[in-house]
Design a protein around this motif. Structure first.
Motif, short mmCIF file in Angstrom:
data_model
loop_
_atom_site.label_atom_id
_atom_site.label_comp_id
_atom_site.label_asym_id
_atom_site.label_seq_id
_atom_site.Cartn_x
_atom_site.Cartn_y
_atom_site.Cartn_z
N ASP A 145 0.81 -1.22 0.00
CA ASP A 145 0.00 0.00 0.00
C ASP A 145 0.85 1.27 0.00
N LEU A 146 2.17 1.11 0.04
CA LEU A 146 3.08 2.26 0.09
C LEU A 146 3.90 2.31 -1.20
N ASP A 147 4.16 3.51 -1.66
CA ASP A 147 5.09 3.70 -2.76
C ASP A 147 5.98 4.89 -2.47
N TYR A 148 7.15 4.95 -3.13
CA TYR A 148 8.06 6.07 -2.89
C TYR A 148 8.78 6.43 -4.17
N TYR A 149 9.32 7.65 -4.20
CA TYR A 149 10.20 8.09 -5.28
C TYR A 149 11.25 8.99 -4.67
N LEU A 150 12.52 8.80 -5.06
CA LEU A 150 13.63 9.59 -4.55
C LEU A 150 14.58 9.88 -5.69
N SER A 151 14.98 11.14 -5.85
CA SER A 151 15.90 11.52 -6.92
C SER A 151 16.88 12.57 -6.43
N LEU A 152 18.16 12.37 -6.77
CA LEU A 152 19.21 13.35 -6.48
C LEU A 152 19.83 13.78 -7.80
N THR A 153 20.02 15.08 -7.97
CA THR A 153 20.60 15.61 -9.19
C THR A 153 21.67 16.64 -8.86
N ASP A 154 22.62 16.77 -9.75
CA ASP A 154 23.56 17.88 -9.68
C ASP A 154 24.03 18.20 -11.10
N SER A 155 24.44 19.43 -11.32
CA SER A 155 24.85 19.83 -12.65
C SER A 155 25.89 20.95 -12.55
N GLY A 156 26.56 21.20 -13.68
CA GLY A 156 27.53 22.29 -13.75
C GLY A 156 27.82 22.62 -15.20
N TYR A 157 28.28 23.82 -15.45
CA TYR A 157 28.66 24.22 -16.79
C TYR A 157 29.64 25.39 -16.69
N ASP A 158 30.52 25.48 -17.70
CA ASP A 158 31.50 26.57 -17.75
C ASP A 158 30.94 27.79 -18.45
N GLY A 159 29.99 27.59 -19.35
CA GLY A 159 29.35 28.70 -20.03
C GLY A 159 30.04 29.09 -21.32
N TYR A 160 29.31 29.73 -22.21
CA TYR A 160 29.85 30.18 -23.49
C TYR A 160 30.74 31.41 -23.31
N GLN A 161 30.27 32.35 -22.46
CA GLN A 161 31.06 33.54 -22.19
C GLN A 161 32.00 33.33 -21.01
N ALA A 162 32.94 34.23 -20.89
CA ALA A 162 33.73 34.28 -19.66
C ALA A 162 32.81 34.66 -18.51
N HIS A 163 33.09 34.15 -17.34
CA HIS A 163 32.31 34.47 -16.13
C HIS A 163 30.82 34.15 -16.31
N SER A 164 30.54 32.98 -16.90
CA SER A 164 29.14 32.55 -17.05
C SER A 164 28.94 31.12 -16.59
#
Length: 313
Positions: A145-164
């Motif tokens: 009778d029980l259900d669960y969902y768990l998700s962990l995410t992480d991301s990163g990017y250097d960007g097209y411009q400087a300081h982005s």
């Protein structure tokens, strides 16, 4: 039908899902464009105009799983992680009134995965140009009778411009329990942090000859926009009265601080609110035609917050 869209994440998830720009990329009548951070400006047939002085006061009413996200402080973008979703429902314009939206733009409902539509274990890794990478690990299943969902995410990017450059990390989870065949309840939690550098504006000459440059003043001041962490905790309980009618009750706690840094100026803002919803939904046949009735109540109250807004120069 009519002025609405249904985004199926099985299809959208076949490509990159960095932000809402990717999520709504091929949706008719919906325009979504991100700048150098994850915050995507969403416009439904021109109706995404800002409606007030708030930092996130767009002309849309947005929800997670039918429960309020938009509050007195607007709709912060850092909790909009596409990889946590099963589908997205877009009700354009007046169609949003079905969900209690009063804003001109209508309503957007982000539906989270549950144990009923999630894999027992899923790993995902995205990579691309300009240092883009995104990772996810998730699990969901039904246990009686029980259900669960768990998700962990992480991301990163250097960007097209400087300081982005930018980064993010977050977690989403929900647990549902069926107390009896007619009564079920589900608890939700979302938490996510983001940080994005701000490259600033360029002149036309810079764009033509050195488009990857950043504004010199932004580089000197190390301009950035960290979102120190937003929390969304909710419960929704559903009582099935009979085959044609049900009652839904919801309660939401939402805390979303913002640290807005533009050069030497720094604006720290903190919002906390609590929302309650109560809906009665019924399906009938009226004069030989299907009839659907919804009686709904929603209230949102801003709460005192120790992170009082402050302006630092």
């Amino acid at each position: 039908p009519g002025g609405s869209n249904l985004v199926d994440l099985k299809e959208a998830g076949a490509g990159r899902l960095a932000n809402n720009e990717d999520l709504f990329k091929y949706q008719a009548g919906v325009y979504a464009k991100a700048a150098n951070n994850e915050g995507a400006k969403i416009s439904i047939r021109g109706s995404g105009i800002n409606r007030g002085p708030g930092a996130h006061a767009s002309g849309l009413y947005e929800m997670f799983d039918g429960l309020p996200v938009t509050g007195p402080g607007g709709t912060p973008y850092e909790l909009m992680e596409p990889l946590w979703l099963s589908r997205v429902e877009v009700l354009r314009g007046a169609n949003g009134f079905e969900r209690g939206a009063l804003a001109l733009g209508g309503a957007v409902n982000y539906v989270t995965r549950t144990g009923y539509d999630a894999a027992k274990l899923q790993l995902r890794y995205e990579t691309g140009s300009h240092g883009y990478r995104k990772r996810q690990i998730s699990s969901g299943q039904v246990l009686g009778d029980l259900d669960y969902y768990l998700s962990l995410t992480d991301s990163g990017y250097d960007g097209y411009q400087a300081h982005s450059a930018g980064s993010s990390q977050g977690v989403a989870a929900n647990v549902g329990y069926r107390l009896n065949p007619d009564l079920e309840t589900r608890f939700y939690v979302r938490y996510r942090e983001t940080e994005n550098d701000t490259p600033g504006k360029l002149t036309r000459q810079q764009i033509e000859h050195d488009p990857r440059a950043a504004n010199a003043l932004n580089l000197t001041r190390h301009s950035e926009r960290p979102q120190p962490g937003s929390t969304w905790i909710a419960n929704k309980t559903t009582l099935q009265i009979d085959d044609d009618s049900r009652v839904e009750a919801g309660l939401v706690y939402h805390d979303y601080p913002m640290d807005l840094r533009e050069g030497a100026n720094r604006l720290k803002v903190a919002y906390t609110d609590i929302s309650g919803t109560l809906n009665y939904l019924r399906r009938d046949t009226l004069w030989g035609h299907e009839s659907k009735t919804t009686l709904g109540l929603r209230t949102t109250q801003a709460l005192p917050n120790t992170g009082v807004s402050e302006f630092v120069r």
